[in-house]
Design an enzyme around this catalytic site. Structure first.
Site, PDB file in Angstrom:
ATOM      1  N   GLY A  68      -2.200  28.194   2.623  1.00  0.00           N
ATOM      2  CA  GLY A  68      -1.836  27.756   3.968  1.00  0.00           C
ATOM      3  C   GLY A  68      -1.927  28.950   4.904  1.00  0.00           C
ATOM      4  O   GLY A  68      -3.011  29.338   5.333  1.00  0.00           O
ATOM      5  N   SER A  69      -0.761  29.583   5.154  1.00  0.00           N
ATOM      6  CA  SER A  69      -0.765  30.787   5.997  1.00  0.00           C
ATOM      7  C   SER A  69      -1.680  31.848   5.388  1.00  0.00           C
ATOM      8  O   SER A  69      -2.356  32.588   6.094  1.00  0.00           O
ATOM      9  CB  SER A  69       0.652  31.355   6.102  1.00  0.00           C
ATOM     10  OG  SER A  69       1.506  30.384   6.664  1.00  0.00           O
TER      11      SER A  69
ATOM     12  N   GLY B 241     -12.070  22.110   7.496  1.00  0.00           N
ATOM     13  CA  GLY B 241     -11.257  22.139   6.281  1.00  0.00           C
ATOM     14  C   GLY B 241     -10.989  23.546   5.795  1.00  0.00           C
ATOM     15  O   GLY B 241     -11.835  24.175   5.159  1.00  0.00           O
TER      16      GLY B 241
ATOM     17  N   PRO C  61      -3.751  23.215  -0.915  1.00  0.00           N
ATOM     18  CA  PRO C  61      -2.357  23.135  -1.401  1.00  0.00           C
ATOM     19  C   PRO C  61      -1.730  24.513  -1.626  1.00  0.00           C
ATOM     20  O   PRO C  61      -0.548  24.703  -1.365  1.00  0.00           O
ATOM     21  CB  PRO C  61      -2.494  22.355  -2.710  1.00  0.00           C
ATOM     22  CG  PRO C  61      -3.723  21.519  -2.517  1.00  0.00           C
ATOM     23  CD  PRO C  61      -4.647  22.316  -1.657  1.00  0.00           C
TER      24      PRO C  61
ATOM     25  N   ILE D 204      18.972  14.757  27.902  1.00  0.00           N
ATOM     26  CA  ILE D 204      19.176  14.192  29.248  1.00  0.00           C
ATOM     27  C   ILE D 204      19.221  12.660  29.182  1.00  0.00           C
ATOM     28  O   ILE D 204      19.916  12.018  29.957  1.00  0.00           O
ATOM     29  CB  ILE D 204      18.074  14.704  30.216  1.00  0.00           C
ATOM     30  CG1 ILE D 204      18.307  16.199  30.505  1.00  0.00           C
ATOM     31  CG2 ILE D 204      18.034  13.898  31.518  1.00  0.00           C
ATOM     32  CD1 ILE D 204      17.204  16.877  31.277  1.00  0.00           C
TER      33      ILE D 204
ATOM     34  N   THR E 237      -7.259  17.375   9.787  1.00  0.00           N
ATOM     35  CA  THR E 237      -7.287  16.447  10.923  1.00  0.00           C
ATOM     36  C   THR E 237      -8.684  15.854  11.104  1.00  0.00           C
ATOM     37  O   THR E 237      -9.684  16.578  11.024  1.00  0.00           O
ATOM     38  CB  THR E 237      -6.851  17.210  12.208  1.00  0.00           C
ATOM     39  OG1 THR E 237      -5.558  17.776  11.971  1.00  0.00           O
ATOM     40  CG2 THR E 237      -6.767  16.288  13.419  1.00  0.00           C
TER      41      THR E 237
ATOM     42  N   THR F 146      -7.197  24.596   5.116  1.00  0.00           N
ATOM     43  CA  THR F 146      -5.942  24.621   4.351  1.00  0.00           C
ATOM     44  C   THR F 146      -6.093  23.947   2.980  1.00  0.00           C
ATOM     45  O   THR F 146      -6.739  22.917   2.843  1.00  0.00           O
ATOM     46  CB  THR F 146      -4.829  23.918   5.152  1.00  0.00           C
ATOM     47  OG1 THR F 146      -4.761  24.527   6.445  1.00  0.00           O
ATOM     48  CG2 THR F 146      -3.482  24.024   4.469  1.00  0.00           C
TER      49      THR F 146
ATOM     50  N   GLU G 195      -2.372  25.510  12.819  1.00  0.00           N
ATOM     51  CA  GLU G 195      -3.227  26.609  13.298  1.00  0.00           C
ATOM     52  C   GLU G 195      -2.475  27.940  13.344  1.00  0.00           C
ATOM     53  O   GLU G 195      -2.625  28.731  14.268  1.00  0.00           O
ATOM     54  CB  GLU G 195      -3.856  26.259  14.650  1.00  0.00           C
ATOM     55  CG  GLU G 195      -4.668  24.986  14.524  1.00  0.00           C
ATOM     56  CD  GLU G 195      -5.726  24.789  15.569  1.00  0.00           C
ATOM     57  OE1 GLU G 195      -6.254  25.780  16.071  1.00  0.00           O
ATOM     58  OE2 GLU G 195      -6.024  23.627  15.860  1.00  0.00           O
TER      59      GLU G 195
HETATM   60  C1  LIG Z   1      -0.480  17.362  11.048  1.00  0.00           C
HETATM   61  C2  LIG Z   1      -1.212  18.587  10.511  1.00  0.00           C
HETATM   62  C3  LIG Z   1      -2.535  18.778  10.858  1.00  0.00           C
HETATM   63  C4  LIG Z   1      -3.240  19.871  10.316  1.00  0.00           C
HETATM   64  N1  LIG Z   1      -4.592  19.995  10.579  1.00  0.00           N
HETATM   65  C5  LIG Z   1      -5.308  20.938   9.884  1.00  0.00           C
HETATM   66  C6  LIG Z   1      -6.752  20.972   9.960  1.00  0.00           C
HETATM   67  O1  LIG Z   1      -7.379  20.185  10.675  1.00  0.00           O
HETATM   68  N2  LIG Z   1      -7.418  21.894   9.213  1.00  0.00           N
HETATM   69  C7  LIG Z   1      -6.766  22.776   8.409  1.00  0.00           C
HETATM   70  O2  LIG Z   1      -7.446  23.557   7.746  1.00  0.00           O
HETATM   71  N3  LIG Z   1      -5.403  22.790   8.321  1.00  0.00           N
HETATM   72  C8  LIG Z   1      -4.666  21.884   9.035  1.00  0.00           C
HETATM   73  N4  LIG Z   1      -3.286  21.860   8.929  1.00  0.00           N
HETATM   74  C9  LIG Z   1      -2.627  22.835   8.074  1.00  0.00           C
HETATM   75  C10 LIG Z   1      -1.798  23.869   8.827  1.00  0.00           C
HETATM   76  O3  LIG Z   1      -2.649  24.751   9.514  1.00  0.00           O
HETATM   77  C11 LIG Z   1      -0.903  24.565   7.779  1.00  0.00           C
HETATM   78  O4  LIG Z   1       0.087  23.622   7.416  1.00  0.00           O
HETATM   79  C12 LIG Z   1      -0.268  25.823   8.321  1.00  0.00           C
HETATM   80  O5  LIG Z   1      -1.234  26.831   8.492  1.00  0.00           O
HETATM   81  C13 LIG Z   1       0.843  26.369   7.401  1.00  0.00           C
HETATM   82  O6  LIG Z   1       0.444  26.426   6.081  1.00  0.00           O
HETATM   83  P1  LIG Z   1       1.396  25.807   4.943  1.00  0.00           P
HETATM   84  O7  LIG Z   1       1.696  24.415   5.370  1.00  0.00           O
HETATM   85  O8  LIG Z   1       0.754  25.988   3.610  1.00  0.00           O
HETATM   86  O9  LIG Z   1       2.727  26.634   5.017  1.00  0.00           O
HETATM   87  P2  LIG Z   1       3.049  28.028   4.271  1.00  0.00           P
HETATM   88  O10 LIG Z   1       1.965  29.005   4.529  1.00  0.00           O
HETATM   89  O11 LIG Z   1       3.401  27.758   2.844  1.00  0.00           O
HETATM   90  O12 LIG Z   1       4.329  28.507   5.041  1.00  0.00           O
HETATM   91  C14 LIG Z   1       5.667  28.093   4.730  1.00  0.00           C
HETATM   92  C15 LIG Z   1       6.623  28.941   5.558  1.00  0.00           C
HETATM   93  O13 LIG Z   1       6.506  30.318   5.161  1.00  0.00           O
HETATM   94  C16 LIG Z   1       6.207  31.111   6.289  1.00  0.00           C
HETATM   95  N5  LIG Z   1       5.357  32.232   5.892  1.00  0.00           N
HETATM   96  C17 LIG Z   1       4.221  32.188   5.162  1.00  0.00           C
HETATM   97  N6  LIG Z   1       3.713  33.433   5.012  1.00  0.00           N
HETATM   98  C18 LIG Z   1       4.549  34.263   5.670  1.00  0.00           C
HETATM   99  C19 LIG Z   1       4.588  35.681   5.888  1.00  0.00           C
HETATM  100  N7  LIG Z   1       3.633  36.480   5.421  1.00  0.00           N
HETATM  101  N8  LIG Z   1       5.603  36.184   6.609  1.00  0.00           N
HETATM  102  C20 LIG Z   1       6.569  35.374   7.117  1.00  0.00           C
HETATM  103  N9  LIG Z   1       6.601  34.048   6.938  1.00  0.00           N
HETATM  104  C21 LIG Z   1       5.601  33.494   6.231  1.00  0.00           C
HETATM  105  C22 LIG Z   1       5.510  30.168   7.252  1.00  0.00           C
HETATM  106  O14 LIG Z   1       5.547  30.657   8.590  1.00  0.00           O
HETATM  107  C23 LIG Z   1       6.312  28.899   7.053  1.00  0.00           C
HETATM  108  O15 LIG Z   1       7.483  28.962   7.795  1.00  0.00           O
HETATM  109  C24 LIG Z   1      -2.576  20.811   9.494  1.00  0.00           C
HETATM  110  C25 LIG Z   1      -1.211  20.621   9.208  1.00  0.00           C
HETATM  111  C26 LIG Z   1      -0.532  19.511   9.674  1.00  0.00           C
HETATM  112  C27 LIG Z   1       0.912  19.329   9.288  1.00  0.00           C
END
Ligand SMILES: Cc1cc2nc3c(=O)[nH]c(=O)nc-3n(C[C@H](O)[C@H](O)[C@H](O)COP(=O)(O)OP(=O)(O)OC[C@H]3O[C@@H](n4cnc5c(N)ncnc54)[C@H](O)[C@@H]3O)c2cc1C
Length: 379
Positions: A131-132, A124, A128, A337, A158, A126, A363
């Site tokens: 994320g990135s 765990g 709200p 295709i 996951t 990520t 990831e």
């Molecule tokens: C099906 C699924 C399974 C998952 N499983 C797990 C899990 O087991 N454990 C876990 O911890 N997480 C998990 N995740 C979370 C996943 O790792 C995150 O969704 C991912 O890291 C992106 O974070 P975010 O969704 O908050 O997007 P954001 O970080 O908000 O990104 C939104 C957009 O902005 C872009 N962006 C953000 N910062 C920058 C920057 N500095 N420069 C340029 N572009 C940028 C991103 O590339 C993206 O296009 C899962 C997600 C999904 C959908």
């Protein structure tokens, strides 16, 4: 240099390929439709000794290498992306951090059930608002009387519904004006810990993606994973390994889509000929085969470097980035295709295309991989 798989790797490939053809691929369409988690498949993977594949035998693992892990993820994903992500996360996000950073006691308590398949592995990170930018973690763990009191939310996690425990990141304090982030192992049946499985996803419908809510969850300070304040470093290392898993998933899903497209192209007749006799279709298939081969080599190289104990962060990011974008392209072309039939669920390539999209996001998004690679090439 030697591009051949070892006899052990070949044996694993042969065994898992047969298992996927017989037991995984046939139900993938239905599981996608019903969103049914592949419980029975994971029971069988446990009996095949796959659930702890790359972990030491003394913890119930298979003592195999990362290339073998990549082969298993690739094959499972070829038949069913949901099964592939479940397995990949189980090993690389669930088991790996405990194996890498856990104490002997933690490995006995938490890694052994993962290796036996009694508990699925989950991680765990990520949230709200994190994320990135995972450093934006807000989940807090306050130490009081030998316990951590944890409050916060995690999203998109996951496997958590099928995990008995999972490691999660939380802010344990502040150091030099910076958040101190630590990883803590939390039993999923702890009081105040709620796991919700309510997402309506684009794809990977049979995989378990959850929201975690922690309200005054109390765990012993002994559940700290590794050192206090090392959580950030630990998840970066964990994600390096996880990226090999995502790369392998991408190769597998793309391979599955390519095989379906090749078979369909030979069968489908238009203008009195099979469409595989048209150069436009042949070139699509040639490009697909070439790109899959390149991505597979990149995944195996990153896995090999990891197995040699060498640095592999750059190669892991590169293989994840290339393979996931390649997979999106290949699955798109596989639908093309198939023409109109490709747009129909029955032909399965549309599921593969939906499943593929997650690989460019999870990831570390493609943008984040490019940032990682830029840093590692000295930009
Ligand atoms: C099906 C699924 C399974 C998952 N499983 C797990 C899990 O087991 N454990 C876990 O911890 N997480 C998990 N995740 C979370 C996943 O790792 C995150 O969704 C991912 O890291 C992106 O974070 P975010 O969704 O908050 O997007 P954001 O970080 O908000 O990104 C939104 C957009 O902005 C872009 N962006 C953000 N910062 C920058 C920057 N500095 N420069 C340029 N572009 C940028 C991103 O590339 C993206 O296009 C899962 C997600 C999904 C959908």
């Amino acid at each position: 240099m030697n591009f051949d798989l070892t006899s052990e790797q070949q044996m694993i490939k042969h065994m898992i390929k047969q298992f996927v053809d017989e037991e995984v691929a046939p139900g993938a369409l239905e599981r996608d439709r019903t969103k049914q988690f592949p419980v029975e498949i994971f029971k069988k993977l446990s009996s095949l000794g796959m659930m702890g594949l790359p972990f030491p035998e003394k913890y119930g693992g298979g003592g195999a290498d990362t290339i073998s892990f990549a082969i298993v993820v690739e094959e499972l994903s070829r038949g069913c992306g949901s099964t592939g992500i479940t397995y990949s996360a189980h090993i690389s996000l669930g088991g790996a951090p405990i194996h890498l950073f856990g104490t002997e006691e933690q490995k006995r308590n938490y890694l052994i059930p993962i290796c036996k398949g009694e508990s699925l592995g989950a991680f765990g990170l990520t949230e709200p608002n994190a994320g990135s930018d995972a450093g934006g973690t807000r989940t807090s763990a306050k130490e009081e009387n030998g316990e951590f009191i944890i409050n916060g939310n995690k999203c998109f996690i996951t496997n958590a519904s099928y995990a008995h425990h999972l490691a999660l990141t939380a802010v344990t304090g502040e150091k030099n004006g910076q958040k101190e982030i630590s990883a803590i192992i939390v039993p999923t049946n702890a009081e105040g810990f709620t796991i919700m499985d309510n997402y309506e996803k684009m794809g990977l419908n049979a995989s378990n993606t959850t929201e975690l809510v922690l309200e005054n969850v109390k765990v012993s300070v002994d559940n700290l994973l590794g050192k206090r304040g090392e959580g950030f470093r630990q998840f970066l290392i964990t994600l390096d390994g996880g990226r090999i898993g995502i790369g392998a998933m991408a190769v597998g899903i793309a391979q599955g889509a390519y095989e379906k497209a090749l078979a369909y192209a030979k069968e489908r007749k238009q203008f009195g000929k099979s469409i595989s006799s048209f150069q436009a279709i042949q070139f699509k298939l040639a490009d697909m085969a070439m790109k899959i081969e390149l991505a597979r080599n990149m995944v195996y190289k990153a896995a090999w470097l990891k197995d040699q104990g060498r640095l592999f962060s750059k190669e892991a990011a590169m293989c994840k980035l290339y393979a996931s974008e390649m997979c999106m392209e290949v699955t798109d072309q596989a639908v093309q295709i198939h023409g109109g039939y490709g747009y129909m669920k029955e032909y399965q390539v549309e599921r593969m295309m939906r499943d593929a999209k997650l690989l460019e996001i999870g990831e570390g998004t493609s943008e984040v991989q490019r940032m990682v690679i830029s840093r590692l090439i000295g930009c």
